[in-house]
Design an enzyme around this catalytic site. Sequence first.
Site, short mmCIF file in Angstrom:
data_model
loop_
_atom_site.label_atom_id
_atom_site.label_comp_id
_atom_site.label_asym_id
_atom_site.label_seq_id
_atom_site.Cartn_x
_atom_site.Cartn_y
_atom_site.Cartn_z
N SER A 11 31.36 -7.56 -22.93
CA SER A 11 30.53 -8.45 -23.02
C SER A 11 29.35 -8.58 -23.03
O SER A 11 29.27 -8.14 -21.46
CB SER A 11 31.20 -9.95 -22.47
OG SER A 11 30.24 -10.71 -22.50
N TYR A 26 35.94 -13.72 -16.19
CA TYR A 26 35.82 -12.91 -17.38
C TYR A 26 34.58 -12.25 -17.52
O TYR A 26 35.25 -10.98 -17.71
CB TYR A 26 35.52 -13.53 -18.67
CG TYR A 26 35.22 -13.33 -19.45
CD1 TYR A 26 36.36 -12.33 -20.64
CD2 TYR A 26 34.13 -13.41 -19.76
CE1 TYR A 26 35.50 -12.48 -21.91
CE2 TYR A 26 33.69 -12.93 -21.56
CZ TYR A 26 34.40 -12.47 -22.34
OH TYR A 26 34.13 -11.78 -23.09
P1 NAP Z 1 39.03 -14.21 -30.65
O1 NAP Z 1 38.47 -14.82 -32.11
O2 NAP Z 1 39.86 -15.26 -29.68
O3 NAP Z 1 40.40 -13.10 -31.16
C1 NAP Z 1 40.90 -12.92 -30.11
C2 NAP Z 1 42.64 -11.49 -30.29
O4 NAP Z 1 43.07 -10.83 -29.50
C3 NAP Z 1 43.33 -11.97 -31.17
O5 NAP Z 1 43.36 -11.17 -32.24
C4 NAP Z 1 44.36 -12.26 -30.17
O6 NAP Z 1 45.75 -12.43 -31.11
C5 NAP Z 1 43.94 -11.14 -29.34
N1 NAP Z 1 45.18 -11.51 -27.98
C6 NAP Z 1 44.68 -12.43 -27.12
N2 NAP Z 1 45.72 -11.84 -26.12
C7 NAP Z 1 45.88 -10.73 -26.60
C8 NAP Z 1 47.50 -10.17 -25.73
N3 NAP Z 1 47.77 -10.24 -24.42
N4 NAP Z 1 47.73 -8.92 -26.91
C9 NAP Z 1 47.50 -8.61 -27.77
N5 NAP Z 1 46.20 -9.02 -28.08
C10 NAP Z 1 45.76 -10.44 -27.84
O7 NAP Z 1 38.09 -13.69 -30.28
P2 NAP Z 1 36.70 -13.08 -30.22
O8 NAP Z 1 35.78 -13.84 -30.58
O9 NAP Z 1 37.02 -11.86 -31.89
O10 NAP Z 1 36.80 -11.83 -28.93
C11 NAP Z 1 37.19 -9.68 -29.39
C12 NAP Z 1 36.67 -9.73 -28.28
O11 NAP Z 1 35.59 -9.88 -28.21
C13 NAP Z 1 36.96 -10.59 -26.25
O12 NAP Z 1 37.31 -8.72 -26.56
C14 NAP Z 1 36.29 -10.69 -26.38
O13 NAP Z 1 36.11 -10.71 -24.54
C15 NAP Z 1 34.68 -10.07 -26.75
N6 NAP Z 1 33.32 -10.66 -26.63
C16 NAP Z 1 33.31 -12.09 -27.52
C17 NAP Z 1 32.30 -12.72 -27.77
C18 NAP Z 1 32.32 -14.04 -28.43
O14 NAP Z 1 31.32 -14.52 -28.10
N7 NAP Z 1 33.02 -14.67 -29.74
C19 NAP Z 1 31.23 -12.63 -26.81
C20 NAP Z 1 30.99 -11.64 -25.91
C21 NAP Z 1 32.46 -10.52 -26.14
P3 NAP Z 1 46.61 -13.28 -31.15
O15 NAP Z 1 45.82 -15.14 -30.98
O16 NAP Z 1 47.80 -13.61 -31.69
O17 NAP Z 1 46.50 -13.97 -29.61
#
Ligand code: NAP
Length: 245
Positions: A139, A153
């Site tokens: 991130s 985080y």
């Molecule tokens: P998201 O839409 O909230 O999706 C999160 C995913 O992780 C869901 O599939 C969720 O499944 C799964 N998850 C959560 N806890 C888990 C666990 N303990 N074991 C297995 N699966 C788990 O998030 P996103 O924004 O796509 O983020 C994806 C990645 O990108 C993350 O690592 C996040 O930190 C990173 N990121 C995101 C952003 C942003 O702005 N969106 C920016 C920088 C980095 P369930 O719902 O079934 O728990």
Amino acid sequence: MSKVLLVTGGSRGIGAATAKMANAAGYAVAINYQSDKAAAEAAAQGLKNAIIVQGDVSKPEDVARMFDETEAALGKVTHVFNSAGVTGKSSRLVDAPLEVIRQTIDINLMGAIYVSREAVKRMSTRLGGKGGVIVHVSSAAVVIGSPGEYVWYAASKGGVESLTFGLSKEVVDEGIRVNAVVPGMVETEIHARSSGDAARVERIRPSIPMKRIGKPEEIASVAMFLLGDESSYMTGATVRVSGGR
Ligand code: NAP
């Protein structure tokens, strides 16, 4: 060799977009989720050679089972995209419950370590495997630090980058490449569901040089590059995709 991709956190957001793009490019795909089965089913809908796999990445026994189930259904895992992640409810560090901090580190950092360890066990040519590719999701928070929001985080993702640097060198002679994509602000449900601060997106938007939020597909396309042979000379790289932020 057929390409089998395990996507942790593949049911929503960046993971789901990458699973879809990879499947369209010919990868068999295992979509992992923790609790939201309906979202995982929706992400898998319309994909060929795709399964959904429940498992909590913060539990090493779940991670091993996720690989086992994937291999039983689709064949040897050749690629891993480690997207599972949470931020924990937004607050200053001193106000954050220890449980929220610990859970974030457990999922984001320990999860990445368990997933990497299991992948190396199965992919390493030194251990009888055929090699493979691991791509982590870091991130932009690593260098911004996320003060007042979730510094724990940011710290967990800093750990993911160190893991990427070190492990890439450790397994470079074992047929495994390890890289990370580093997203800025992306339009997913993480802001509302995990940080509990959906308004954050609009608040931060003016500070993004491109003045807009990224789409999950704009991260997925870079993840695809890192997963694929096009990046064959890259390992230990962190690739920032942040609209200039
Ligand atoms: P998201 O839409 O909230 O999706 C999160 C995913 O992780 C869901 O599939 C969720 O499944 C799964 N998850 C959560 N806890 C888990 C666990 N303990 N074991 C297995 N699966 C788990 O998030 P996103 O924004 O796509 O983020 C994806 C990645 O990108 C993350 O690592 C996040 O930190 C990173 N990121 C995101 C952003 C942003 O702005 N969106 C920016 C920088 C980095 P369930 O719902 O079934 O728990």
